[in-house]
Design a protein around this motif. Structure first.
Motif, mmCIF file in Angstrom:
data_model
loop_
_atom_site.group_PDB
_atom_site.id
_atom_site.type_symbol
_atom_site.label_atom_id
_atom_site.label_comp_id
_atom_site.label_asym_id
_atom_site.label_seq_id
_atom_site.Cartn_x
_atom_site.Cartn_y
_atom_site.Cartn_z
ATOM 1 N N ARG A 246 0.827 -1.215 0.000
ATOM 2 C CA ARG A 246 0.000 0.000 0.000
ATOM 3 C C ARG A 246 0.858 1.260 0.000
ATOM 4 O O ARG A 246 0.542 2.244 -0.686
ATOM 5 N N LEU A 247 1.944 1.223 0.760
ATOM 6 C CA LEU A 247 2.795 2.409 0.887
ATOM 7 C C LEU A 247 3.696 2.621 -0.324
ATOM 8 O O LEU A 247 4.126 3.756 -0.589
ATOM 9 N N ALA A 248 3.998 1.569 -1.058
ATOM 10 C CA ALA A 248 4.994 1.648 -2.124
ATOM 11 C C ALA A 248 4.743 2.766 -3.126
ATOM 12 O O ALA A 248 5.663 3.541 -3.443
ATOM 13 N N GLY A 260 10.370 3.856 -4.419
ATOM 14 C CA GLY A 260 9.696 3.343 -3.234
ATOM 15 C C GLY A 260 10.348 2.104 -2.655
ATOM 16 O O GLY A 260 10.559 2.010 -1.442
ATOM 17 N N ILE A 261 10.673 1.147 -3.517
ATOM 18 C CA ILE A 261 11.133 -0.167 -3.064
ATOM 19 C C ILE A 261 12.453 -0.536 -3.722
ATOM 20 O O ILE A 261 12.651 -0.329 -4.922
ATOM 21 N N GLY A 262 13.345 -1.117 -2.931
ATOM 22 C CA GLY A 262 14.569 -1.727 -3.450
ATOM 23 C C GLY A 262 14.550 -3.211 -3.155
ATOM 24 O O GLY A 262 14.227 -3.625 -2.037
ATOM 25 N N VAL A 335 16.531 4.892 -2.692
ATOM 26 C CA VAL A 335 15.517 3.920 -2.275
ATOM 27 C C VAL A 335 14.947 4.334 -0.922
ATOM 28 O O VAL A 335 15.691 4.731 -0.021
ATOM 29 N N ALA A 336 13.617 4.205 -0.780
ATOM 30 C CA ALA A 336 12.957 4.546 0.489
ATOM 31 C C ALA A 336 12.827 3.350 1.421
ATOM 32 O O ALA A 336 12.908 3.490 2.643
ATOM 33 N N CYS A 337 12.616 2.154 0.857
ATOM 34 C CA CYS A 337 12.401 0.934 1.646
ATOM 35 C C CYS A 337 13.132 -0.193 0.934
ATOM 36 O O CYS A 337 12.804 -0.524 -0.209
ATOM 37 N N ASN A 338 14.110 -0.788 1.591
ATOM 38 C CA ASN A 338 14.995 -1.739 0.913
ATOM 39 C C ASN A 338 14.934 -3.116 1.554
ATOM 40 O O ASN A 338 15.083 -3.268 2.765
ATOM 41 N N ILE A 339 14.730 -4.130 0.707
ATOM 42 C CA ILE A 339 14.763 -5.528 1.137
ATOM 43 C C ILE A 339 16.120 -6.077 0.724
ATOM 44 O O ILE A 339 16.393 -6.270 -0.461
ATOM 45 N N SER A 340 16.987 -6.312 1.714
ATOM 46 C CA SER A 340 18.354 -6.688 1.375
ATOM 47 C C SER A 340 19.017 -7.328 2.583
ATOM 48 O O SER A 340 18.347 -7.674 3.555
ATOM 49 N N TRP A 341 20.340 -7.480 2.531
ATOM 50 C CA TRP A 341 21.055 -8.087 3.649
ATOM 51 C C TRP A 341 21.292 -7.080 4.769
ATOM 52 O O TRP A 341 21.145 -5.869 4.607
ATOM 53 N N GLN A 342 21.681 -7.616 5.912
ATOM 54 C CA GLN A 342 21.842 -6.822 7.127
ATOM 55 C C GLN A 342 22.876 -5.711 6.965
ATOM 56 O O GLN A 342 22.744 -4.647 7.551
ATOM 57 N N ASP A 343 23.909 -5.947 6.155
ATOM 58 C CA ASP A 343 24.982 -4.958 6.076
ATOM 59 C C ASP A 343 24.538 -3.665 5.411
ATOM 60 O O ASP A 343 25.190 -2.630 5.573
#
Length: 524
Positions: A246-248, A260-262, A335-343
């Motif tokens: 919804r936010l994307a 919006g999204i990475g 990018v505003a919101c990123n799905i990735s690794w911890q680093d």
């Protein structure tokens, strides 16, 4: 996760016990005992306390990061009682192993940095290290060829943990349980997901010491969220994946030049890893108790549908995005919101790596209605000793040094992408102060999801990812793609000896590592 690993390898370009003293063997015509040779060698070594004193923040953490977080030279980002190099008896190590030589296989690009890392170990132990450089772009093939020869040119190696199944199933790796017990390595300080998936392999015992202990997470930019009326909060900003969807589109329009999204949906394993991340929250389990693929069920399909929805508001070229692409966009402030690794959450705070600065918050994994809380342990690397090594115990000691708590904590402080997997490190308040994601990270690991380390596991990830990518670009529907992937995966597993009466990997011994969160209340 380091960033310079090409193609097949990973996200990064890596890096026999003797008789007791009383039974030393005589060598040479002069009757000089090997014990005496080693004793003389060890007498010329520096005082272990002097060497250990230099393995500290002041020596090993970059000055700009020490200044940024006001770190003292001797600040402990770890628990000294759980830091193996400070608890082991180095005189006992020298007595048994000084003068021996260990051959350590590394990626060719890391030869110089590896030499610097192992020098303190050589001073502490008296063990000589020879680096065996392997071309980075052909490491897997070269390593397999070495193993198949029956006489590998190296004693120890650190490699991409999904390869553990390939090497473990063939008996190429030395079990380490005896050495862990003998030398007091705090294996139990690793989070269970790493013990089970980077250390243990099926019912064959401990075949590796976890090295780079990865987890994927979600990172947000508070300033961008503020522009759409949402205050940054680790729990409430993006509580569910439905809310992320919804936010994307709002995030996509909040600031010029910011997407919006990475996420990573490039062909092959990159797309697979993103799908595993999201689908795990829907309850994804890849196989049943007979090792038959089950990932084309409702959880797998819903996870893929979520990715497709998010991709409409993601970085340009998301269908080709790999780790370096994602990292560059995120750290470049795009990018505003990123799905990735911890680093991504630690590196974002380092001025020499990122334009983001303090405008970052790593949040708790978004949930789904009726799903599971399963932050994904994806990729990573492990440290192993070859089954044919003439000096397996000495090789083990070197790996124990390289994976010790203090060195892993300082890797994180340096934001170099090599992630610690120790509870005593990630729960350390001083470490959490210099590693922005660490508090959430330390709690999420108790719920971690992980794919089994199957023989040909990387090939499986590739084949699934090719089909997932076709869904992202609009060439296939989610269910059809996963159905086709299940057929391909079963064919790969059949060729690896599954379904023929005695599977090469014991399911009952492996299944406890799939998901750590079973029966646990949420951490918040």
């Amino acid at each position: 996760m380091l960033i310079n690993k090409p193609g097949l390898i990973t996200r990064r370009s890596l890096l026999k016990s003797t008789a007791a003293a009383g039974a030393a063997l005589a060598v040479g015509t002069g009757g000089v005992s090997m014990f005496n040779v080693r004793s003389a060698y060890s007498q010329n070594l520096p005082n272990p306390a002097d060497v250990l004193a230099k393995i500290n923040v002041g020596t090993m953490v970059k000055k700009e990061y020490r200044d940024q977080y006001k770190l003292g030279d001797n600040d402990e980002l770890w628990d000294p009682k759980r830091d193996w190099i400070r608890t082991v008896d180095w005189e006992a190590v020298r007595k048994e192993h000084a003068g021996k030589t260990v051959r350590f296989a590394i990626g060719a690009a890391d030869r110089e940095s590896a030499q610097e890392q192992i020098e303190p170990f050589a001073q502490l132990s008296g063990i000589k290290i020879e680096l065996v450089a392997i071309p980075d772009d052909s490491m897997y093939d070269k390593v397999v060829a070495e193993f198949l020869s029956g006489n590998a040119s190296f004693d120890a190696i650190q490699f991409f943990s999904p390869w553990l199944g390939d090497f473990g199933a063939q008996g190429f790796l030395k079990p380490l349980d005896e050495y862990i017990s003998k030398w007091g390595v705090p294996f139990d300080d690793f989070y269970e997901t790493y013990q089970r998936n980077y250390g243990h392999w099926a019912d064959k015992g401990v075949l590796g010491l976890p090295f780079d202990c990865d987890i994927q997470m979600v990172h947000i930019r508070p300033s961008i969220f503020k522009k759409i009326g949402i205050d940054a909060d680790r729990i409430k900003s993006v509580p569910t994946y439905d809310e992320m969807i919804r936010l994307a589109p709002e995030l996509n329009k909040a600031e010029k030049g910011v997407n919006g999204i990475g996420m990573m949906c490039g062909r092959g394993f990159w797309a697979t890893y993103t799908w595993q991340h999201v689908a795990a929250q829907y309850g994804l389990q890849l196989f049943n108790e007979n090792w038959e693929p089950t990932f084309n069920n409702d959880a797998g399909v819903k996870g893929l549908e979520t990715i497709v929805a998010l991709s409409k508001h993601a970085i340009e070229g998301v269908a080709a995005a790999d780790w370096p692409t994602n990292r560059a966009a995120w750290l470049g402030g795009q990018v505003a919101c990123n799905i990735s690794w911890q680093d991504s959450g630690t590196q974002a705070t380092r001025a020499d790596q990122s334009k983001i600065g303090d405008d970052v918050l790593t949040i708790y994994e978004p949930r789904v209605a009726g799903g599971t809380y399963a932050p994904p342990n994806i990729a990573g690397s492990t440290s192993c000793v070859t089954a044919t090594s003439p000096e397996p115990e000495a090789a083990f000691l070197m790996l124990a040094f390289l994976t010790t708590a203090s060195i892993m904590a300082m890797n994180e402080a340096n934001a170099n992408g090599v992630a610690p997997g120790y509870k005593s490190v990630l729960k350390n308040e001083k470490l959490q102060a210099v590693a922005q994601p660490a508090k959430v990270w330390s709690e999420e690991l108790d719920y971690a999801w992980c794919a089994p380390r199957l023989p040909s596991g990387f090939q499986i990830d590739q084949e699934i990812g090719f089909l997932i990518n076709k869904v992202v670009v609009g060439e296939m529907q989610p269910k059809a793609a996963l159905d086709e992937a299940a057929v391909k995966v079963k064919d790969i597993m059949t060729k690896n000896g599954f379904y023929a009466g005695k599977d090469p990997m014991n399911y009952a011994a492996t299944e406890p590592g799939f998901w750590m969160g079973k029966g646990k209340p949420l951490p918040f």
